[in-house]
Scaffold this motif. Structure first.
Motif, short mmCIF file in Angstrom:
data_model
loop_
_atom_site.label_atom_id
_atom_site.label_comp_id
_atom_site.label_asym_id
_atom_site.label_seq_id
_atom_site.Cartn_x
_atom_site.Cartn_y
_atom_site.Cartn_z
N PRO A 199 0.84 -1.20 0.00
CA PRO A 199 0.00 0.00 0.00
C PRO A 199 0.87 1.24 0.00
O PRO A 199 1.94 1.26 0.61
CB PRO A 199 -0.78 -0.13 1.31
CG PRO A 199 0.16 -0.87 2.22
CD PRO A 199 0.92 -1.82 1.33
N SER A 212 -11.27 -8.25 0.13
CA SER A 212 -10.34 -8.06 1.25
C SER A 212 -11.02 -8.45 2.55
O SER A 212 -12.24 -8.30 2.70
CB SER A 212 -9.86 -6.60 1.31
OG SER A 212 -9.14 -6.27 0.15
N PRO A 247 -10.11 -7.43 6.02
CA PRO A 247 -9.48 -6.77 7.17
C PRO A 247 -10.24 -7.05 8.46
O PRO A 247 -11.47 -7.03 8.49
CB PRO A 247 -9.55 -5.28 6.80
CG PRO A 247 -10.74 -5.19 5.89
CD PRO A 247 -10.73 -6.46 5.10
N ILE A 275 -7.58 -11.05 -0.51
CA ILE A 275 -6.42 -10.27 -0.09
C ILE A 275 -6.27 -10.30 1.42
O ILE A 275 -7.22 -10.05 2.17
CB ILE A 275 -6.56 -8.81 -0.55
CG1 ILE A 275 -6.63 -8.73 -2.08
CG2 ILE A 275 -5.40 -7.97 -0.03
CD1 ILE A 275 -6.88 -7.33 -2.62
N SER A 332 -3.95 -8.52 4.38
CA SER A 332 -3.01 -7.42 4.61
C SER A 332 -2.10 -7.73 5.79
O SER A 332 -2.21 -8.75 6.46
CB SER A 332 -3.79 -6.13 4.88
OG SER A 332 -4.28 -6.13 6.21
N THR A 333 -1.20 -6.78 6.05
CA THR A 333 -0.28 -6.92 7.18
C THR A 333 -0.92 -6.51 8.50
O THR A 333 -0.23 -6.38 9.51
CB THR A 333 1.01 -6.10 6.95
OG1 THR A 333 0.65 -4.77 6.55
CG2 THR A 333 1.87 -6.73 5.88
N ARG A 334 -2.25 -6.30 8.51
CA ARG A 334 -2.95 -6.16 9.79
C ARG A 334 -2.72 -7.43 10.63
O ARG A 334 -2.63 -7.36 11.85
CB ARG A 334 -4.46 -6.03 9.55
CG ARG A 334 -4.96 -4.69 9.07
CD ARG A 334 -6.44 -4.76 8.77
NE ARG A 334 -7.00 -3.50 8.33
CZ ARG A 334 -7.64 -2.63 9.12
NH1 ARG A 334 -7.78 -2.92 10.40
NH2 ARG A 334 -8.12 -1.51 8.65
N ARG A 370 -1.22 -15.08 8.73
CA ARG A 370 -1.10 -14.99 7.27
C ARG A 370 -0.68 -16.33 6.69
O ARG A 370 -1.23 -16.79 5.69
CB ARG A 370 -0.12 -13.87 6.90
CG ARG A 370 -0.78 -12.49 6.93
CD ARG A 370 0.20 -11.38 7.26
NE ARG A 370 1.32 -11.23 6.36
CZ ARG A 370 1.36 -10.44 5.27
NH1 ARG A 370 0.27 -9.77 4.92
NH2 ARG A 370 2.44 -10.32 4.55
N ILE A 424 -1.21 -10.89 -0.99
CA ILE A 424 -0.80 -10.36 0.31
C ILE A 424 0.01 -9.08 0.13
O ILE A 424 0.74 -8.92 -0.85
CB ILE A 424 0.04 -11.37 1.14
CG1 ILE A 424 1.33 -11.75 0.39
CG2 ILE A 424 -0.78 -12.59 1.48
CD1 ILE A 424 2.31 -12.56 1.23
N SER A 425 -0.14 -8.17 1.07
CA SER A 425 0.77 -7.03 1.13
C SER A 425 2.00 -7.43 1.92
O SER A 425 1.96 -8.38 2.72
CB SER A 425 0.07 -5.82 1.77
OG SER A 425 -0.47 -6.17 3.04
N SER A 484 4.57 -3.36 4.62
CA SER A 484 3.63 -2.23 4.52
C SER A 484 3.88 -1.13 5.54
O SER A 484 4.30 -1.39 6.67
CB SER A 484 2.20 -2.75 4.72
OG SER A 484 1.88 -3.75 3.80
N THR A 492 1.42 2.31 6.82
CA THR A 492 0.07 2.88 6.64
C THR A 492 0.04 4.36 6.97
O THR A 492 -1.04 4.92 7.17
CB THR A 492 -0.96 2.14 7.53
OG1 THR A 492 -0.69 2.41 8.92
CG2 THR A 492 -0.92 0.64 7.28
#
Length: 463
Positions: free
Chosen positions: A83, A269, A271, A311, A313-315, A321, A332-333, A336, A338
């Motif tokens: 991102p 996604s 999240p 998708i 994310s790195t959340r 993951r 996947i990111s 990252s 933010t």
């Protein structure tokens, strides 16, 4: 012109479907799982049945089925992106978000085009080829032109061994005419999250700004697709409301897009709420989603919409993951940040939310490859026009693999040759050779040819 009310999100039907499919027996669950193996998608009723699974044996069967579908369609590929936050200016008041207008505890920035270019240079030097451009829902005085200029800036940055080849965009909902301007900048996917489809909850958590308008947001992908953007991405913020309701509402949204435009979202996604600066709600989600339920969400979505990218994310933590790769995640990111300007000089306090995976790109790639997954930086489909319905026409009969598998290997080889650490090169080269050896026919011929061209010094080769 669409109706003011988003009548395709039918809350009463969702609750009735959940009620009528609660407490399914093992035979019913297995019936749905057998249907899922046909890879033609699932109905609302089917999804409702799968959300009820709690028995460990049935969970294992769900996860195994999701793994079967994921590997049949995608193989061992994982697409990587980063991102790029260009602004955290925002006029909305979303109680779960650090960017909300009244939050005085973060530094506000809208990056200049020069600063955006420097951020892109950092990402290119790491090896990234695709980014998701993100902005808070308020812009500097240039308005939408700021976003359009930013997309041009990203595409305009070149280096010896790289450039960003695909810019996906996550910005505030636009009008049809504005979406046409965005499409004209050659973006990839337009991504927007409804956050929650539950109207009462939506009103409670969005208390200021244009984002309060549920209907303007929920019709946004109709406007985007009407403007000619055929790759769109959806999602909800899990934790705001009952995840079972959100999943069925998301299916209603998908069905609506397929009915109106012949194709649903390119990506979904998932999240999950994470702590955000000065947000009590973000730290204490109204409907927390357990790790088990989160894995269920990924697995069910993979079965419900088998040809749609999921998708992660790195959340989420590195452990979570890893666990979801086998359940359906296909993108996947990595590495990252933010917060605007975070790649050049990190300032986590100005980020949108807390990250669970802080590892740099090279470490993520080495980890992914060591698990047998091929990190892919491929952007060929976008540049060859294989998007929207054209992509689905290739994906559903399995023909897309003849492009995706060789392209994944060549783009991975390009990363290894130009950017990777020696440790990652060793793991990656072994994986590439293993994958080529396991291929047959035209896919193997293409893979061998493309990888050899990269080894000879060519970049950006694909079929």
């Amino acid at each position: 012109m669409y109706k003011i009310e988003a009548d395709y999100i039918n809350e009463q039907k969702i609750w009735e479907t959940l009620e009528s499919n609660k407490n399914p027996d093992a035979a019913k669950i297995r019936e749905v799982l057998e249907k899922a193996k046909e890879m033609k998608g699932l109905s609302l009723e089917d999804v409702a049945v799968l959300t009820c699974i709690s028995d460990p044996e049935m969970l294992a069967e769900l996860f195994n089925t999701a793994n079967h579908v994921k590997e049949t369609i995608y193989g061992k590929r994982l697409v990587l992106f980063a991102p790029l936050y260009i602004s955290n200016l925002c006029a909305n008041e979303c109680l779960y978000c650090a960017f909300r207008a009244t939050n005085k505890e973060i530094d506000r920035h809208a990056l200049s085009q020069e600063h955006i270019a420097r951020e892109v240079e950092v990402l290119i030097k790491q090896g990234h080829k695709r980014i998701l451009l993100v902005a808070g829902e308020s812009y500097p005085k240039e308005g939408l032109q700021y976003v359009l200029d930013s997309v041009r800036t990203v595409y305009g940055v070149k280096s010896e061994h790289g450039e960003i080849r695909r810019v996906n965009v996550n910005v505030a909902p636009l009008s049809v005419d504005e979406f046409k301007q965005l499409k004209a900048e050659n973006i990839g996917t337009y991504q927007i999250f409804q956050e929650t489809y539950h109207r009462e909850t939506y009103a409670k958590v969005h208390v200021g700004g244009k984002k309060r308008d549920y209907n303007w947001r929920v019709w946004s992908l109709h406007r985007a697709m009407e403007a000619g953007i055929d790759d769109v991405g959806i999602g909800v913020l899990f934790g705001l409301f009952d995840y079972r309701f959100e999943m069925l509402a998301m299916m209603q949204h998908i069905n609506e897009l397929e009915e109106k435009f012949g194709v649903g979202p390119h990506t979904i996604s998932v999240p999950r709420m994470e702590p955000a600066t000065n947000s009590d709600m973000a730290s204490h989600p109204p409907f927390p989603v357990s790790d088990i339920d989160f894995r269920k969400i990924v697995a069910i979505l993979r079965l419900a919409v088998p040809y749609t990218g999921i998708i992660m994310s790195t959340r989420e933590t590195a452990k979570m993951r890893r666990e979801t790769f086998a359940l359906g995640v296909s993108q996947i990111s990595a590495g990252s940040k933010t917060n605007p300007g975070g790649y050049e000089e990190d300032n986590a306090i100005s980020g949108q939310f807390s990250l669970g995976d802080h590892r740099p790109l090279d470490e993520v790639i080495r980890d992914v490859a060591s698990m047998g997954y091929v990190p892919s930086f491929c952007t060929a489909c976008y540049r060859m026009g294989r998007t929207g319905q054209d992509f689905m026409d290739l994906a559903k009969p399995g023909d897309i693999k003849l492009h995706c598998a060789p392209n994944a290997l060549s783009s991975f080889k390009e990363y290894l040759q130009n950017f990777a650490s020696p440790e990652t090169v060793a793991v990656g080269d072994e994986l590439i050779q293993k994958n080529i050896a396991e291929m047959n026919g035209i896919a193997r011929q293409r893979a061998e040819k493309l990888v050899k061209r990269v080894e000879a010094g060519r970049d950006d080769v694909y079929c």
